[in-house]
Write a protein that holds these residues in place. Structure first.
Motif, PDB file in Angstrom:
ATOM      1  N   UNK A 114       0.863  -1.185   0.000  1.00 24.04           N
ATOM      2  CA  UNK A 114       0.000   0.000   0.000  1.00 24.04           C
ATOM      3  C   UNK A 114       0.898   1.233   0.000  1.00 24.04           C
ATOM      4  N   UNK A 115       0.648   2.167  -0.949  1.00 21.80           N
ATOM      5  CA  UNK A 115       1.483   3.358  -1.023  1.00 21.80           C
ATOM      6  C   UNK A 115       0.813   4.494  -1.766  1.00 21.80           C
ATOM      7  N   UNK A 116       1.478   5.651  -1.750  1.00 21.26           N
ATOM      8  CA  UNK A 116       0.852   6.840  -2.332  1.00 21.26           C
ATOM      9  C   UNK A 116       1.767   7.683  -3.203  1.00 21.26           C
ATOM     10  N   UNK A 117       3.068   7.393  -3.258  1.00 22.58           N
ATOM     11  CA  UNK A 117       3.999   8.288  -3.936  1.00 22.58           C
ATOM     12  C   UNK A 117       4.802   7.573  -5.005  1.00 22.58           C
ATOM     13  N   UNK A 118       5.564   8.366  -5.771  1.00 23.74           N
ATOM     14  CA  UNK A 118       6.349   7.796  -6.852  1.00 23.74           C
ATOM     15  C   UNK A 118       7.345   6.762  -6.384  1.00 23.74           C
ATOM     16  N   UNK A 119       7.919   6.949  -5.176  1.00 26.37           N
ATOM     17  CA  UNK A 119       8.870   5.949  -4.684  1.00 26.37           C
ATOM     18  C   UNK A 119       8.194   4.640  -4.291  1.00 26.37           C
TER      19      UNK A 119
END
Length: 280
Positions: free
Chosen positions: A225-230
């Motif tokens: 689960x994530x939200x950013x480009x990295x």
């Protein structure tokens, strides 16, 4: 699909808007997942020394964490280093030179500190607004101004886990990406205006695969689960990648599913739906 491991980004995903705490709902969901035999692994761009109060707390589920976008794997309980990929001095020097040629502020991350020149620190203060959290929380606590970054990077005692270009004008984006692509390294946009640079084998995807190996987990049975480009490499490497509702479009496009936003407890909703098989 039955999952054996949850890979959880922190800022913008698991942490609330305060960048400090988990919601009670997420804490409950992670504990319930752990008690069903599911490992929970924070995977973050932060250093161990910069982890928020939400991690570690001694919670039952806490075991391993991936730091600096995959540069390190450590035990949460005591910070013991289990795996690392640091950047060598010649590459750090090349990045310093690149930043100077492009007239960009640069930070070197090592040993729980962020090193930058006093000039660059003042430039970042002048930008203000979009860098408020970085300036007021990260640099104020862990930043250190030095007169010469090139001399610093030759110090054998320092292991450089990451280099930050904390603020890039939008019009320089393509130029910077092209320059970084010519070097033997990994990089990712941690926000629309900042890039994080690591060893070529240090990505969140590689970090996820290393903890799977350490814990004896099939990577096909992982939920990320994530939200950013990295987070994009991790979302693509997991059995199921879930983007937060507040994520940019390129992050959503890399994921297999999209949950609610951070403000709506999207990380908790994803754990409940895909791991605990609950609906609200």
């Amino acid at each position: 699909m039955e999952f054996s491991l949850i890979a959880l980004d922190l800022d913008g995903t698991a942490l609330q808007a305060d960048h400090v705490s988990f919601s009670p709902r997420l804490s409950a969901a992670l504990l319930a997942a752990h008690r069903r035999g599911v490992a929970v692994v924070p995977i973050t761009g932060r250093q161990f020394a910069m982890l928020p109060p939400a991690v570690p707390t001694g919670a039952e589920w806490e075991e391993l964490c991936v730091l600096c976008n995959g540069s390190e794997v450590r035990r949460l309980a005591d910070g013991a280093l289990l795996d690392s990929h640091y950047m060598a001095a010649p590459l750090i020097l090349a990045l310093i030179d690149l930043a100077w040629r492009l007239d960009l502020p640069v930070e070197l991350s090592a040993g729980g500190r962020l090193y930058l020149t006093g000039t660059d620190w003042e430039r970042l203060r002048g930008i203000g607004g979009p860098l408020a959290f970085h300036l007021n929380t990260i640099l104020s606590a862990r930043g250190r101004a030095v007169p010469d970054l090139t001399a610093l990077c030759r110090e054998e005692r320092l292991c450089f886990d990451k280099v930050n270009l904390p603020y890039l004008p939008t019009e320089r984006r393509a130029e910077v990406e092209a320059a970084l692509s010519a070097l033997p390294l990994s990089f990712a946009w941690s926000s629309p205006r900042s890039i994080e640079i690591t060893h070529r084998e240090a990505t969140k995807a590689q970090g996820l695969l290393r903890v799977c190996s350490l814990l004896g987990v099939d990577s096909a049975r992982t939920l990320a689960i994530g939200d950013s480009g990295n987070d994009i490499p991790m979302l693509r490497a997991a059995g199921l990648g879930v983007a937060m509702g507040n994520a940019p479009q390129e992050v959503r496009d890399a994921a297999g599913a999209v949950t609610l936003s951070n403000a709506e407890d999207g990380a908790a909703a994803a754990v409940e739906r895909y791991v605990l098989k609950e609906t609200r």
